[in-house]
Design a protein around this motif. Structure first.
Motif, short mmCIF file in Angstrom:
data_model
loop_
_atom_site.label_atom_id
_atom_site.label_comp_id
_atom_site.label_asym_id
_atom_site.label_seq_id
_atom_site.Cartn_x
_atom_site.Cartn_y
_atom_site.Cartn_z
N PRO A 201 0.80 -1.23 0.00
CA PRO A 201 0.00 0.00 0.00
C PRO A 201 0.83 1.28 0.00
O PRO A 201 0.27 2.37 0.01
CB PRO A 201 -0.80 -0.12 1.31
N PHE A 202 2.15 1.18 -0.03
CA PHE A 202 2.99 2.34 0.24
C PHE A 202 3.11 3.33 -0.91
O PHE A 202 3.67 4.40 -0.75
CB PHE A 202 4.38 1.89 0.70
N LYS A 203 2.64 2.97 -2.09
CA LYS A 203 2.63 3.93 -3.20
C LYS A 203 1.21 4.35 -3.57
O LYS A 203 1.01 5.12 -4.49
CB LYS A 203 3.32 3.32 -4.43
N GLY A 204 0.21 3.79 -2.85
CA GLY A 204 -1.17 4.18 -3.08
C GLY A 204 -1.67 3.85 -4.47
O GLY A 204 -2.49 4.58 -5.03
N GLN A 205 -1.20 2.73 -5.04
CA GLN A 205 -1.50 2.44 -6.44
C GLN A 205 -2.53 1.33 -6.65
O GLN A 205 -2.98 1.13 -7.77
CB GLN A 205 -0.21 2.08 -7.19
N ASP B 283 7.89 -0.65 -7.65
CA ASP B 283 8.09 0.53 -6.81
C ASP B 283 7.46 0.35 -5.43
O ASP B 283 8.02 0.78 -4.42
CB ASP B 283 7.50 1.78 -7.47
N SER B 284 6.29 -0.28 -5.38
CA SER B 284 5.61 -0.49 -4.10
C SER B 284 6.39 -1.45 -3.22
O SER B 284 6.43 -1.28 -2.00
CB SER B 284 4.19 -1.01 -4.35
N ALA B 285 6.99 -2.48 -3.81
CA ALA B 285 7.81 -3.43 -3.05
C ALA B 285 9.06 -2.74 -2.52
O ALA B 285 9.47 -2.95 -1.37
CB ALA B 285 8.18 -4.63 -3.92
N GLU B 286 9.69 -1.91 -3.35
CA GLU B 286 10.88 -1.19 -2.92
C GLU B 286 10.54 -0.20 -1.81
O GLU B 286 11.34 -0.01 -0.87
CB GLU B 286 11.51 -0.45 -4.10
N ALA B 287 9.37 0.41 -1.89
CA ALA B 287 8.96 1.37 -0.85
C ALA B 287 8.82 0.70 0.50
O ALA B 287 9.08 1.32 1.54
CB ALA B 287 7.64 2.03 -1.25
N ALA B 288 8.44 -0.58 0.52
CA ALA B 288 8.34 -1.31 1.78
C ALA B 288 9.69 -1.41 2.47
O ALA B 288 9.77 -1.59 3.69
CB ALA B 288 7.77 -2.71 1.53
#
Length: 477
Positions: free
Chosen positions: A394-398, A451-456
């Motif tokens: 959920p960290f990129k809100g996508q 990108d969402s995985a990297e943001a985690a």
């Protein structure tokens, strides 16, 4: 003010795409023909020139939405494939609405008993999809809140980053943004889609999918469990819009092919009414500010949930076993853990302590390995959208943004590729529509999943504390 119309049909000028192609100039056509002639002289050696395409521009008739108001919704045209949509979340409802506008017959199945069967859920930030929802006949969101400021703090309250329109205006920088982020509760967006659809009776509630099987001749048989009984149904196309633990996906490609992948952290969510914080005089609670605070391990993100409440999202690294255990302990334990970890600057402790336990949830964060088109190419008349196809952190809100784009794209491609007088029954829905859709969908969503995985990882590291007035995504490794 006049009530906004709820019935829409596609714009005949752009055929529901919202865009038109400009004519290709005579010079461009001539240059292509010369290049093609030269290629043919080489007897196919080298790379063939690509046919020129006219630049796209927004359709003036429908202002780029692809829709025009109509007195009554279009009648379903049975010459199109009948679609069984499995899952009444954001993606499933959006696909049903897009099909309704195009006269594509569908049946929407949802395992929940009714619209309010689940808790309020979380808040969404519409980014790319803030334009796409106009293609679903939603031109204003009554419950939507627009943010104009974004801050990043250290636990002591020091501002280490700031951006947004208020920052640009104050710093007198000539910057414009074509996109506006709209924050809205998940249920509020679902309700707007349900109104477009025509109400609760347009959904087959309480239908839990058991299995589906393709006929050798044509069509798919589906089996549902409804009130303890088995119910049968038929469709030409099955679309799994049933979330990260999709039963359609499991039956289609198996659970082991791309199993859930733990991303090393847990998320705790809460919704706090501003009325519980009236004693605070804090500029961060102006219903137009997003702020986040981090220490290199824990990170909390707080955004408007509605004009009268905020949503907070606390995340931190934890082993999968510990995350499952904490989640299973329930909202009381989750709130206690969240408060213990965030004795930081105001108003964070006050927000968390004022949040009712009934509005707190938490879960370990998962995604799945990216699907490849060849995994689906033998799936026949079955496909996936949203979290069923490309779940992400959920960290990129996508998540919701990509589901809405999936739904609108799929409906548009079916409308074009399976139109009356086409050979979709003979050639197959996969050839006429699904191959094009899945190629576009998987390519578009791949970077969002990555990108969402990297943001985690980087949001829970020292990188997030880098001082710069730019979104934190700019400082990933």
């Amino acid at each position: 003010m006049e009530k906004e119309p709820l019935n829409w049909t596609i714009c005949q000028e752009c055929l529901g795409r919202g865009k038109k192609s400009r004519r290709i100039s005579k010079k461009t056509r001539l240059l292509y023909q010369i290049a093609l002639d030269e290629f043919e002289k080489t007897l196919g050696k080298g790379t063939a020139p690509l046919p020129p395409k006219g630049n796209l521009y927004s359709c003036p008739d429908c202002s780029g939405s692809g829709l025009l108001a109509t007195a009554n919704p279009p009648e379903a045209n049975e010459e199109y494939p009948h679609i069984a949509i499995i899952g009444g979340g954001i993606g499933g409802m959006a696909l049903a609405v897009a099909c309704l506008h195009r006269g594509i017959p569908f049946t929407l199945y949802e395992r929940d008993k009714d619209f309010n069967a689940r808790s309020q859920g979380y808040g969404l930030t519409l980014q790319q999809a803030s334009k796409a929802i106009q293609g679903l006949g939603i031109f204003s969101l009554k419950e939507g809140v627009i943010s104009t400021r974004h801050l990043v703090h250290t636990p002591e309250g020091k501002v280490i980053a700031e951006w947004g329109t208020r920052k640009w205006i104050q710093s007198d920088i000539k910057t414009s943004s074509k996109r506006t982020n709209v924050h809205i509760a998940r249920q509020s967006l679902r309700l707007a889609l349900l109104e477009q659809l025509g109400g609760n009776n347009k959904i087959q509630w309480g239908h839990q999918l058991l299995d589906f099987k393709e006929h050798d001749d044509e069509g798919i048989d589906l089996s549902f469990q409804v009130d303890g009984k088995i119910k049968k149904a038929k469709a030409d196309l099955v679309v799994g819009a049933d979330g990260i633990r999709s039963s359609v996906r499991r039956q289609l490609i198996g659970e082991n092919a791309t199993s859930l992948r733990y991303l090393g952290c847990i998320v705790i969510l809460g919704i706090c009414p501003l009325s519980a914080l009236q004693h605070l005089n804090n500029a961060l609670l102006d219903s137009a500010t997003i702020f986040q605070t981090a220490n290199g391990n824990e990170r909390i993100y707080i955004m408007p949930y509605s004009s009268g409440s905020v949503m907070w999202q606390l995340s931190f690294p934890m082993s999968e076993e510990e995350a499952k255990l904490l989640s299973n302990k329930g909202p009381g334990a989750l709130k206690e853990e969240a408060c213990r970890r965030t004795q930081w600057h105001a108003p964070i402790p006050q927000i968390l302590s004022s949040t009712d336990e009934n509005l707190i949830s938490g879960y370990p964060v998962y995604d799945r390995e990216l699907l490849k088109p060849e995994v689906l190419e033998k799936s026949g008349p079955v496909t996936l959208i949203g979290d069923a196809a490309h779940p992400m952190s959920p960290f990129k809100g996508q998540g919701a943004n990509q589901a809405l784009l999936d739904a609108l794209t799929l409906a548009r491609i079916i409308f074009k590729g399976c139109r009356p007088l086409s050979d979709w029954r003979k050639a197959g829905i996969r050839k006429n529509a699904l191959m094009e859709f899945e190629s576009e969908m998987l390519q578009r969503s791949a970077v969002k999943v990555q990108d969402s995985a990297e943001a985690a990882q980087f949001l829970h590291s020292e990188i997030v504390l880098h001082e710069s007035d730019a979104p934190r995504r700019w400082f990933k490794k």
